[in-house]
Structures are given as structure tokens and as C-alpha cells.
Design an enzyme around this catalytic site. Structure first.
Site, PDB file in Angstrom:
ATOM      1  N   LYS A  93      -9.681  -6.260   3.179  1.00 40.49           N
ATOM      2  CA  LYS A  93      -8.687  -7.420   2.767  1.00 40.49           C
ATOM      3  C   LYS A  93      -7.486  -7.239   3.561  1.00 40.49           C
ATOM      4  O   LYS A  93      -6.566  -6.288   3.606  1.00 40.49           O
ATOM      5  CB  LYS A  93      -8.446  -6.932   0.986  1.00 40.49           C
ATOM      6  CG  LYS A  93      -7.692  -8.164   0.658  1.00 40.49           C
ATOM      7  CD  LYS A  93      -6.675  -7.830  -0.547  1.00 40.49           C
ATOM      8  CE  LYS A  93      -5.348  -7.452  -0.388  1.00 40.49           C
ATOM      9  NZ  LYS A  93      -4.620  -8.690   0.558  1.00 40.49           N
ATOM     10  N   GLU A 168      -2.863   5.417   4.438  1.00 41.77           N
ATOM     11  CA  GLU A 168      -1.673   5.598   5.399  1.00 41.77           C
ATOM     12  C   GLU A 168      -0.180   4.740   5.116  1.00 41.77           C
ATOM     13  O   GLU A 168      -0.268   3.642   5.092  1.00 41.77           O
ATOM     14  CB  GLU A 168      -2.242   4.935   6.652  1.00 41.77           C
ATOM     15  CG  GLU A 168      -3.268   5.525   7.492  1.00 41.77           C
ATOM     16  CD  GLU A 168      -3.036   7.095   8.013  1.00 41.77           C
ATOM     17  OE1 GLU A 168      -1.788   7.225   8.586  1.00 41.77           O
ATOM     18  OE2 GLU A 168      -3.896   7.730   8.228  1.00 41.77           O
ATOM     19  N   CYS A 202       5.584   1.434  11.355  1.00 46.95           N
ATOM     20  CA  CYS A 202       5.443   2.480  10.417  1.00 46.95           C
ATOM     21  C   CYS A 202       6.146   3.932  11.051  1.00 46.95           C
ATOM     22  O   CYS A 202       6.738   4.739  10.292  1.00 46.95           O
ATOM     23  CB  CYS A 202       4.108   2.990   9.699  1.00 46.95           C
ATOM     24  SG  CYS A 202       2.869   3.162  10.965  1.00 46.95           S
ATOM     25  N   GLU A 303      12.896   4.021   4.206  1.00 48.68           N
ATOM     26  CA  GLU A 303      12.345   3.257   5.175  1.00 48.68           C
ATOM     27  C   GLU A 303      13.004   1.830   5.326  1.00 48.68           C
ATOM     28  O   GLU A 303      12.933   1.226   4.380  1.00 48.68           O
ATOM     29  CB  GLU A 303      10.880   3.308   5.236  1.00 48.68           C
ATOM     30  CG  GLU A 303       9.999   2.556   6.296  1.00 48.68           C
ATOM     31  CD  GLU A 303       8.642   2.399   5.924  1.00 48.68           C
ATOM     32  OE1 GLU A 303       8.433   1.998   4.741  1.00 48.68           O
ATOM     33  OE2 GLU A 303       7.841   2.766   6.707  1.00 48.68           O
TER      34      GLU A 303
HETATM   35  P1  NAD Z   1       2.153  -3.414   0.943  1.00 45.76           P
HETATM   36  O1  NAD Z   1       1.991  -2.252   0.377  1.00 45.76           O
HETATM   37  O2  NAD Z   1       3.150  -4.614   0.317  1.00 45.76           O
HETATM   38  O3  NAD Z   1       0.814  -4.315   1.270  1.00 45.76           O
HETATM   39  C1  NAD Z   1      -0.289  -3.678   2.076  1.00 45.76           C
HETATM   40  C2  NAD Z   1      -1.679  -4.110   1.387  1.00 45.76           C
HETATM   41  O4  NAD Z   1      -1.782  -3.758   0.052  1.00 45.76           O
HETATM   42  C3  NAD Z   1      -1.408  -5.682   1.610  1.00 45.76           C
HETATM   43  O5  NAD Z   1      -2.655  -6.165   1.972  1.00 45.76           O
HETATM   44  C4  NAD Z   1      -1.463  -6.108   0.115  1.00 45.76           C
HETATM   45  O6  NAD Z   1      -1.902  -7.376  -0.274  1.00 45.76           O
HETATM   46  C5  NAD Z   1      -2.185  -5.070  -0.570  1.00 45.76           C
HETATM   47  N1  NAD Z   1      -1.642  -4.746  -1.958  1.00 45.76           N
HETATM   48  C6  NAD Z   1      -0.147  -4.921  -2.643  1.00 45.76           C
HETATM   49  N2  NAD Z   1      -0.285  -4.426  -3.806  1.00 45.76           N
HETATM   50  C7  NAD Z   1      -1.581  -4.032  -4.089  1.00 45.76           C
HETATM   51  C8  NAD Z   1      -2.132  -3.498  -5.326  1.00 45.76           C
HETATM   52  N3  NAD Z   1      -1.602  -3.192  -6.292  1.00 45.76           N
HETATM   53  N4  NAD Z   1      -3.316  -2.821  -5.237  1.00 45.76           N
HETATM   54  C9  NAD Z   1      -4.019  -3.079  -4.075  1.00 45.76           C
HETATM   55  N5  NAD Z   1      -3.538  -3.733  -3.041  1.00 45.76           N
HETATM   56  C10 NAD Z   1      -2.438  -3.976  -2.930  1.00 45.76           C
HETATM   57  O7  NAD Z   1       2.656  -2.950   2.674  1.00 45.76           O
HETATM   58  P2  NAD Z   1       3.033  -3.999   3.613  1.00 45.76           P
HETATM   59  O8  NAD Z   1       4.487  -4.573   3.277  1.00 45.76           O
HETATM   60  O9  NAD Z   1       1.950  -4.704   4.083  1.00 45.76           O
HETATM   61  O10 NAD Z   1       3.133  -3.030   4.899  1.00 45.76           O
HETATM   62  C11 NAD Z   1       4.561  -2.210   5.209  1.00 45.76           C
HETATM   63  C12 NAD Z   1       4.242  -0.702   4.845  1.00 45.76           C
HETATM   64  O11 NAD Z   1       3.033  -0.425   5.326  1.00 45.76           O
HETATM   65  C13 NAD Z   1       5.161   0.063   5.278  1.00 45.76           C
HETATM   66  O12 NAD Z   1       5.905   0.795   4.466  1.00 45.76           O
HETATM   67  C14 NAD Z   1       4.861   0.667   6.509  1.00 45.76           C
HETATM   68  O13 NAD Z   1       5.213   1.908   6.765  1.00 45.76           O
HETATM   69  C15 NAD Z   1       3.406   1.088   6.306  1.00 45.76           C
HETATM   70  N6  NAD Z   1       2.500   1.059   7.478  1.00 45.76           N
HETATM   71  C16 NAD Z   1       2.073   2.419   7.603  1.00 45.76           C
HETATM   72  C17 NAD Z   1       1.195   2.598   8.753  1.00 45.76           C
HETATM   73  C18 NAD Z   1       0.727   3.855   8.986  1.00 45.76           C
HETATM   74  O14 NAD Z   1      -0.087   4.057   9.717  1.00 45.76           O
HETATM   75  N7  NAD Z   1       1.168   5.003   8.280  1.00 45.76           N
HETATM   76  C19 NAD Z   1       0.876   1.527   9.530  1.00 45.76           C
HETATM   77  C20 NAD Z   1       1.413   0.344   9.245  1.00 45.76           C
HETATM   78  C21 NAD Z   1       2.212  -0.033   8.055  1.00 45.76           C
END
Ligand code: NAD
Length: 411
Positions: A93, A168, A202, A303
Site C-alpha cells: 500500500k 521503520e 527520516c 522530528e
Molecule cells: P505516515 O505514518 O503518515 O504514513 C505512512 C503510511 O502509513 C502511509 O501509507 C499511510 O497511508 C499509512 N497509514 C496511516 N495511518 C495508518 C493506519 N492507522 N494504519 C495503517 N496504515 C496507516 O507517515 P508519512 O507521513 O507517510 O511518512 C513520514 C514519516 O515516515 C516520518 O516520521 C519519517 O521519519 C518516517 N520515515 C522513516 C523511514 C525510516 O527508514 N526509518 C524512512 C522514511 C520515512
């Protein structure tokens, strides 16, 4: 090139950055294709000379892969390539904000003849479609990259069938500049550590710790370089930094800067939207530098995920390490020094999944990636990234079984 252009259309990052991402995507698939050829079994020393014992790795099963919007296809590859190499099937997804490259990759997989049902892609919001993947009892493993709060929600939802979870999550990544560093290169990397993809990384080294004797000169040199960054449309070759992902996200970044100023930080550079009318319709925000940050301020702890650096001053190595480790996160950290003994000491003392000495944001397929503490669970990339998608089975065979006799055979 096609995928790179799609990625820039979706994310706003510069096309050149998208090209680097696509090279990395290819590298990840090549790496796991290599590991897939290796035999996944280990012969164990059985205590009985008639026993033969092996440990084998088998696919974990159906994997739900929930992806973020900042590195859409690269993050997909970090999960999809090892899942396929392990023999799993997947339901991906992508983020609702950036689905294009994941969809195109899914089409390409169909074109090259993956059997139906091996690679599945579903679209929709996290709260419904993502939540279903996290809860569904037919899913054996859920691998998620995204925000820490979403990670907590997913972990709870996954508890229903105790599916395996790999998370992650976010980070607050310290970047430490000791006074003996090569200053010109360190200033250049203070920029590299944060401003790619407008800071939406991230591992962004946005918590900049600078040793007192060089603090003022460093901030001055950094400020001059930041003011020269060309902000604009990612598809324009002159652009060095594109927009933020959405209006809501830019508002979040602006709120962080306002809070930092109200808590006592000083604005040295940026802190505003660009005034160029040509950029008025995009979610642009200038590279921003906040000085005088202290460990208790929100900007030093949370962050931001935008083009904002918070600078803290420190006086000695012990203080730098203590401040760097004073976080609930543990994704990555970097530091600059020319002292060999210090490189050894500080690399070991920092409690982060990745530590870079005299470099920053170095990723490659063989190097495991993941967080200590609240930055995640499990590892991606490397051999550990393949093991995530396997179950470990012990198979024991007796070549000459004999009765044991304890339960009355002699009576
Ligand atoms: P997010 O948590 O808002 O969304 C990530 C994904 O989760 C999306 O596909 C979203 O649709 C889905 N999602 C949202 N709510 C959900 C739920 N209740 N149940 C299941 N899925 C759900 O994050 P984002 O805003 O897309 O990404 C930014 C964040 O990701 C930052 O905090 C960043 O640090 C982190 N990140 C971490 C890494 C790493 O390697 N550690 C890499 C990239 C991004």
C-alpha cells in the site's frame, strides 16, 4: 528515467534526486537477487552421531507493506526485493500522496511475468486500507515505514493474530561537529544532511551540535551557503531544493519554527515561504536555520521533517554524546573529527542504528538500516533485511532410531 520523472511529479523532489533514487532501487533488487541464489540452510552439530540437524529459512508468508511518501519507490524496494527473494507474496500500500511509481512497478512486474497474486497493490487512505492490512489475520507479516504514532497504532492492530511487525519510524538525528573537523567539508555536509528532498528524510541531521570554539564561524559559513540554495520546481534542472509534500505538512513545519522561536531560539536564516510569485502555488518553504537551541526545546527533541536546522552549542565530547543520546529516537547520527581515537570512542558511544563518521546519509544495499529505541523494530537492507521475511525452522532427522525404554519396555 520514466520512473524518475514520475517520482518527481508525485513528490516534488528534484529530478536528479529521483534519478539517484532509481539507481538505488535497481541496486537493491540486484543485491537481493544475489542473496536469493544462496542456500538458506545451516548444518548444525547434532549431539547424537546418528542425528542430522539443519536450520532452514522459509518464507514467512503473506506480507503487508505499508509505504511512506518521501522515498516512495526506494522504500518499496527495501521491502519488496527481500520479500520476493525470501519467497513471500506481498500486498503493497503506497502512501495516498505518492502512489504513481509503485503502481508503475506493479505493472512492470505483471509485464515481465510474475505469477498472478504474488505482487498485489492496493490504494487508499491509511486509516481504512492501511488499517485493514495491519489487522487482517491472513497477513503474516506487516512491514511499515512512516511516522512513529502510526507505527504504534499499527503495532496494536497487528496484535490480533500476533503477526510479525517490522517498523521503520522517525528520528531526531544528531549531527556533531567537533572543533578539529575539516570545516569546509563539514559545512557542505551540514547542508547535505538536511536539505535533500527539502528535509523530508527520516535520517535528516537536523539537530546540529557545534563545538564552542568554532560555533560562530561555522554558523556564519553555513548561513551563507543556505541563502544560496535555489528553491523551485523539482523538474527545473537549476533547482536544488523542491517543495514540501502538502499544504498540511508545510503548516506543520511552520508551526515547529514558530514554537522554537517562542521557546527562545533565534532565526538566523529563512523561517518563511519564498516571496517569488512564481512559487506562490506550491508548498515551498525556505531553508531555515535556528540558533541558540537548547536540549529542552521542542525543536531539539521532535522530528520536523522539513528544511529546518536547529543548532546547539557544546563544550566537550562527553557533553556532545550525552546530548546526542538524549532522545527517544535512535535512527542515525553523524559526527566530524580528525582525531582517530575519538572516531572509535564516539562511534561506539552513540546509541543509533547507523553512525557515520566524517560523512552523512550513506546508504547501500548491504548495510543494515533501522532504529534503536522508538525509531523502529527490525532492520531493512543487508542480510538482516532478508531474514525479516523468513521463518527459521529446525529439521532433525535420526538415521538409526532405537527404542529408549524409559517407559517400561524392560518390564
Ligand atoms: P505516515 O505514518 O503518515 O504514513 C505512512 C503510511 O502509513 C502511509 O501509507 C499511510 O497511508 C499509512 N497509514 C496511516 N495511518 C495508518 C493506519 N492507522 N494504519 C495503517 N496504515 C496507516 O507517515 P508519512 O507521513 O507517510 O511518512 C513520514 C514519516 O515516515 C516520518 O516520521 C519519517 O521519519 C518516517 N520515515 C522513516 C523511514 C525510516 O527508514 N526509518 C524512512 C522514511 C520515512
Amino acid at each position: 528515467e520514466e520512473l524518475a520523472c514520475l517520482e518527481t511529479t508525485d513528490t516534488g523532489k528534484t529530478t536528479e534526486e529521483s534519478r539517484w533514487d532509481m539507481d538505488d532501487v535497481a541496486g537493491v533488487f540486484n543485491y537481493y537477487a544475489g542473496l536469493a541464489r544462496e542456500e538458506a540452510r545451516e548444518v548444525l552439530d547434532a549431539p547424537d552421531p546418528n542425528g542430522k540437524s539443519i536450520a532452514v529459512r522459509e518464507p514467512v508468508g503473506v506480507c503487508g507493506l505499508i509505504l511512506p511518501w518521501n522515498y516512495p519507490l526506494l522504500q518499496a524496494s527495501w521491502k519488496l526485493a527481500p520479500a520476493l527473494a525470501a519467497g513471500c507474496t506481498v500486498v503493497m500500500k503506497p502512501s495516498e500522496l505518492t502512489p504513481l511509481t509503485t503502481l508503475r512497478l506493479t505493472e512492470l512486474c505483471e509485464e515481465v511475468g510474475f505469477p498472478n497474486g504474488v505482487i498485489n497493490t492496493v490504494l487508499g487512505p491509511g486509516a481504512t486500507v492501511g488499517a485493514e492490512l495491519a489487522e487482517n489475520h491472513s497477513v503474516d507479516l506487516l512491514s511499515f515505514t512512516g511516522g512513529s504514532q502510526t507505527g504504534r497504532t499499527i503495532m496494536g492492530a497487528a496484535a490480533g493474530n500476533l503477526k510479525r511487525v517490522a517498523l521503520e519510524l522517525g528520528g531526531k538525528n544528531p549531527h556533531i561537529i567537533f572543533a578539529d573537523a575539516d570545516l569546509d567539508v563539514a559545512v557542505d555536509y551540514a547542508l547535505n544532511a538536511v536539505f535533500f528532498h527539502a528535509g523530508q528524510i527520516c535520517s535528516a541531521g537536523a539537530k546540529l551540535l557545534v563545538e564552542s570554539p568554532i560555533h560562530d564561524a561555522f554558523v556564519e559559513a553555513l548561513s551563507a551557503r543556505m541563502k544560496a540554495i535555489t528553491v523551485g520546481n523539482g523538474a527545473d534542472p537549476d533547482t536544488r531544493m523542491g517543495p514540501l509534500i502538502s499544504a498540511a505538512h508545510r503548516q506543520k513545519v511552520e508551526d515547529h519554527v514558530a514554537l522554537a522561536l517562542s521557546e527562545g531560539a533565534t532565526l538566523a536564516v529563512g523561517g518563511a515561504r519564498p516571496d517569488d510569485p512564481a512559487l506562490a502555488n506550491g508548498f515551498f518553504y525556505l531553508p531555515s536555520l535556528l540558533t541558540g537551541c537548547t536540549p529542552k526545546m521542542t525543536i531539539s527533541r521532535e522530528e520536523v521533517f522539513g528544511p529546518v536546522i536547529g543548532v546547539e552549542r557544546f563544550d566537550n565530547e562527553a557533553e556532545a554524546i550525552a546530548r546526542a543520546n538524549d532522545t527517544v529516537y535512535g535512527l542515525s547520527a553523524g559526527f566530524w573529527t580528525t582525531d582517530e581515537a575519538r572516531i572509535e570512542r564516539v562511534s561506539r558511544a552513540l546509541r543509533f542504528g547507523t553512525v557515520w563518521a566524517n560523512d552523512f546519509n550513506v546508504y547501500f544495499p548491504a548495510a543494515p538500516w533501522g532504529g534503536y529505541k522508538q525509531s523502529g523494530i527490525g532492520r531493512e537492507l543487508g542480510r538482516a533485511g532478508l531474514d525479516e521475511y523468513t521463518e527459521l525452522k529446525h529439521i532433525y532427522r535420526n538415521h538409526a532410531p532405537k527404542a529408549f525404554g524409559w517407559f517400561g519396555a524392560d518390564d
